[in-house]
Design a protein around this motif. Structure first.
Motif, PDB file in Angstrom:
ATOM      1  N   PHE A   2       0.837  -1.192   0.000  1.00  0.00           N
ATOM      2  CA  PHE A   2       0.000   0.000   0.000  1.00  0.00           C
ATOM      3  C   PHE A   2       0.875   1.246   0.000  1.00  0.00           C
ATOM      4  O   PHE A   2       1.877   1.317   0.688  1.00  0.00           O
ATOM      5  CB  PHE A   2      -0.910   0.016   1.237  1.00  0.00           C
ATOM      6  N   GLU A 127      -7.701   1.161   1.395  1.00  0.00           N
ATOM      7  CA  GLU A 127      -6.844   0.044   0.980  1.00  0.00           C
ATOM      8  C   GLU A 127      -6.929  -0.154  -0.532  1.00  0.00           C
ATOM      9  O   GLU A 127      -5.919  -0.356  -1.199  1.00  0.00           O
ATOM     10  CB  GLU A 127      -7.244  -1.253   1.697  1.00  0.00           C
ATOM     11  N   SER A 130      -5.182   2.829  -2.294  1.00  0.00           N
ATOM     12  CA  SER A 130      -3.732   2.885  -2.073  1.00  0.00           C
ATOM     13  C   SER A 130      -3.021   1.711  -2.722  1.00  0.00           C
ATOM     14  O   SER A 130      -1.788   1.688  -2.782  1.00  0.00           O
ATOM     15  CB  SER A 130      -3.413   2.966  -0.576  1.00  0.00           C
ATOM     16  N   SER A 131      -3.761   0.746  -3.257  1.00  0.00           N
ATOM     17  CA  SER A 131      -3.131  -0.348  -4.003  1.00  0.00           C
ATOM     18  C   SER A 131      -3.310  -0.174  -5.509  1.00  0.00           C
ATOM     19  O   SER A 131      -2.774  -0.950  -6.292  1.00  0.00           O
ATOM     20  CB  SER A 131      -3.701  -1.705  -3.552  1.00  0.00           C
TER      21      SER A 131
END
Length: 135
Positions: A2, A127, A130-131
């Protein structure tokens, strides 16, 4: 892995902002949060170009320049149209949802009433983004 995000959080309700900040602290991720209390303020942040957000979390019901008006300006701007905008609101109005998707949002999230549900939803949302590979 991340990555840390620059998040422009456009929300006029101070309690909502405090809750969002509390959730960020609780999940232990140090994303950079840029706060704007209405669309006009958010637009000024984008025009200043000091910090380009990776994502924008946008409430719809705000004074001065509401979420849909702000969204239209962001998605029509050459330098801002690529920024993913996620609507983060209490409105489950089908017309709002359809309008926002037509303009070009990346997601529409209805804020849960329970804190625990809110925490899980924010965590999953951040999540996911951020990926993602972002411009």
């Amino acid at each position: 892995m991340f990555k840390l995000l620059n998040i422009l959080f456009v929300e006029d309700d101070a309690i909502e902002v405090m809750m969002f900040v509390r959730v960020l602290q609780k999940i232990g991720v140090n994303h950079r949060l840029i706060e704007a209390s209405n669309g006009e303020e958010a637009l000024a942040i984008l025009k200043a170009k000091e910090i380009i957000p990776d994502i924008i979390l946008l409430d719809l019901n705000m004074p001065k320049l509401n979420g849909i008006e702000f969204l239209k300006l962001v998605k029509s701007g050459e330098e801002t149209r690529h920024i993913p905008v996620i609507i983060f609101t209490t409105s489950n109005n089908h017309r709002d949802i359809a309008t926002c998707y037509k303009i070009g949002i990346s997601g529409y999230i209805i804020k849960p009433l329970k804190y625990e549900d809110y925490l899980v939803l924010v965590k999953k949302t951040l999540e996911y983004w951020s990926s993602n590979e972002l411009l």
